[in-house]
Design an enzyme around this catalytic site. Structure first.
Site, PDB file in Angstrom:
ATOM      1  N   HIS A   1       0.843  -1.204   0.000  1.00 51.78           N
ATOM      2  CA  HIS A   1       0.000   0.000   0.000  1.00 51.78           C
ATOM      3  C   HIS A   1       0.878   1.253   0.000  1.00 51.78           C
ATOM      4  O   HIS A   1       0.614   2.210  -0.737  1.00 51.78           O
ATOM      5  CB  HIS A   1      -0.883   0.056   1.259  1.00 51.78           C
ATOM      6  CG  HIS A   1      -1.941  -1.004   1.352  1.00 51.78           C
ATOM      7  ND1 HIS A   1      -2.129  -1.783   2.467  1.00 51.78           N
ATOM      8  CD2 HIS A   1      -2.886  -1.400   0.466  1.00 51.78           C
ATOM      9  CE1 HIS A   1      -3.143  -2.611   2.275  1.00 51.78           C
ATOM     10  NE2 HIS A   1      -3.619  -2.404   1.067  1.00 51.78           N
TER      11      HIS A   1
ATOM     12  N   LYS B   1     -15.743  -7.961   3.796  1.00 50.74           N
ATOM     13  CA  LYS B   1     -14.659  -8.221   4.758  1.00 50.74           C
ATOM     14  C   LYS B   1     -15.058  -7.845   6.176  1.00 50.74           C
ATOM     15  O   LYS B   1     -15.771  -6.862   6.383  1.00 50.74           O
ATOM     16  CB  LYS B   1     -13.410  -7.422   4.373  1.00 50.74           C
ATOM     17  CG  LYS B   1     -12.743  -7.883   3.095  1.00 50.74           C
ATOM     18  CD  LYS B   1     -11.495  -7.062   2.836  1.00 50.74           C
ATOM     19  CE  LYS B   1     -10.827  -7.455   1.526  1.00 50.74           C
ATOM     20  NZ  LYS B   1      -9.785  -6.477   1.145  1.00 50.74           N
TER      21      LYS B   1
ATOM     22  N   ARG C   1      -2.142  -6.131  -8.275  1.00 50.54           N
ATOM     23  CA  ARG C   1      -1.021  -7.044  -8.020  1.00 50.54           C
ATOM     24  C   ARG C   1      -0.918  -8.131  -9.078  1.00 50.54           C
ATOM     25  O   ARG C   1       0.152  -8.614  -9.383  1.00 50.54           O
ATOM     26  CB  ARG C   1      -1.186  -7.730  -6.652  1.00 50.54           C
ATOM     27  CG  ARG C   1      -0.836  -6.862  -5.488  1.00 50.54           C
ATOM     28  CD  ARG C   1      -1.336  -7.458  -4.234  1.00 50.54           C
ATOM     29  NE  ARG C   1      -2.778  -7.693  -4.334  1.00 50.54           N
ATOM     30  CZ  ARG C   1      -3.560  -8.039  -3.339  1.00 50.54           C
ATOM     31  NH1 ARG C   1      -3.047  -8.236  -2.156  1.00 50.54           N
ATOM     32  NH2 ARG C   1      -4.854  -8.208  -3.509  1.00 50.54           N
TER      33      ARG C   1
ATOM     34  N   SER D   1      -2.912  -7.570   3.110  1.00 57.13           N
ATOM     35  CA  SER D   1      -3.201  -7.419   4.539  1.00 57.13           C
ATOM     36  C   SER D   1      -3.557  -8.771   5.149  1.00 57.13           C
ATOM     37  O   SER D   1      -3.213  -9.042   6.310  1.00 57.13           O
ATOM     38  CB  SER D   1      -4.365  -6.442   4.740  1.00 57.13           C
ATOM     39  OG  SER D   1      -4.039  -5.175   4.231  1.00 57.13           O
TER      40      SER D   1
HETATM   41  O1  PNS Z   1      -8.930  -2.804   0.285  1.00 55.62           O
HETATM   42  P1  PNS Z   1     -10.249  -3.309  -0.280  1.00 55.62           P
HETATM   43  O2  PNS Z   1     -11.033  -4.051   0.773  1.00 55.62           O
HETATM   44  O3  PNS Z   1     -10.068  -4.124  -1.541  1.00 55.62           O
HETATM   45  O4  PNS Z   1     -11.066  -1.982  -0.704  1.00 55.62           O
HETATM   46  C1  PNS Z   1     -12.370  -2.094  -1.240  1.00 55.62           C
HETATM   47  C2  PNS Z   1     -13.129  -0.769  -1.050  1.00 55.62           C
HETATM   48  C3  PNS Z   1     -13.208  -0.412   0.428  1.00 55.62           C
HETATM   49  C4  PNS Z   1     -12.382   0.339  -1.799  1.00 55.62           C
HETATM   50  C5  PNS Z   1     -14.553  -0.945  -1.647  1.00 55.62           C
HETATM   51  O5  PNS Z   1     -15.213  -1.974  -0.983  1.00 55.62           O
HETATM   52  C6  PNS Z   1     -15.360   0.351  -1.583  1.00 55.62           C
HETATM   53  O6  PNS Z   1     -15.214   1.205  -2.445  1.00 55.62           O
HETATM   54  N1  PNS Z   1     -16.209   0.489  -0.541  1.00 55.62           N
HETATM   55  C7  PNS Z   1     -17.006   1.677  -0.348  1.00 55.62           C
HETATM   56  C8  PNS Z   1     -18.483   1.419  -0.730  1.00 55.62           C
HETATM   57  C9  PNS Z   1     -18.660   1.542  -2.226  1.00 55.62           C
HETATM   58  O7  PNS Z   1     -18.496   2.594  -2.806  1.00 55.62           O
HETATM   59  N2  PNS Z   1     -19.048   0.411  -2.841  1.00 55.62           N
HETATM   60  C10 PNS Z   1     -19.324   0.340  -4.254  1.00 55.62           C
HETATM   61  C11 PNS Z   1     -18.090   0.084  -5.069  1.00 55.62           C
HETATM   62  S1  PNS Z   1     -18.576  -0.061  -6.759  1.00 55.62           S
END
Ligand code: PNS
Length: 161
Positions: free
Chosen positions: A17, A41, A90, A128
């Protein structure tokens, strides 16, 4: 002023990150690293802990801000006047999910583009989840997470177990 958002769970932030944060911070005037909710998650660290790890890790980067937001990324980007979302890739296996989210986010906010940065090769395996698994089983996370937060992660993970 070009603002970008680097969203994620950051549970916890890894060297992978940090690599993306450093590289994105030179591409934009302002980079907001946003701790957000991933409905798939169950985080180990609280939002405040994750933000503190990020603050500690990015304190040398003047145009990087740490924030959290509980709603839609597309709405947060609009609220912050951001023109881009930054994501790290990745492997090809990351692509399908990220591609879907990028398209959904642009549908929700047509002014929002997603910029993908390829991971640096040394962090391809890093996540993570790998960090938590190693820490929970008593292994060393040196070389996986920034030095400044390593002890806190180990202490917190052992307490949990
Ligand atoms: O590190 P991650 O868990 O892969 O990140 C995913 C994250 C938090 C960026 C994604 O779940 C997100 O954007 N969550 C916010 C809610 C949202 O906007 N959801 C719609 C995405 S199309």
């Amino acid at each position: 002023m070009r603002t970008a958002i680097y969203p994620g769970s950051f549970d916890p932030v890894t060297l992978g990150h940090l690599d993306i944060i450093r590289r994105a911070s030179v591409m934009f005037d302002r980079l907001i690293v946003a701790v957000m909710h991933n409905q798939n998650k169950q985080p180990m660290f609280s939002v405040e802990e994750r933000m503190e790890f990020l603050r500690c890790t990015t304190s040398q980067l003047p145009n990087v801000e740490i924030a959290s937001f509980d709603g839609l990324l597309a709405d947060y980007a609009r609220q912050q006047g951001a023109c881009a979302v930054v994501k790290g890739l990745r492997a090809v296996s990351d692509f399908e999910y990220e591609f879907q989210m990028a398209l959904a986010n642009r549908k929700l906010n047509p002014e929002l583009d997603t910029v993908f940065l390829m991971t640096s090769a040394e962090y391809m395996y890093l996540s993570s989840s790998v960090v938590k698994d190693i820490a929970v089983h008593g292994g060393s996370v040196a070389g996986f997470v920034p030095d400044g937060i390593m002890q806190d992660i180990v202490r917190r993970t052992r307490k949990e177990g």
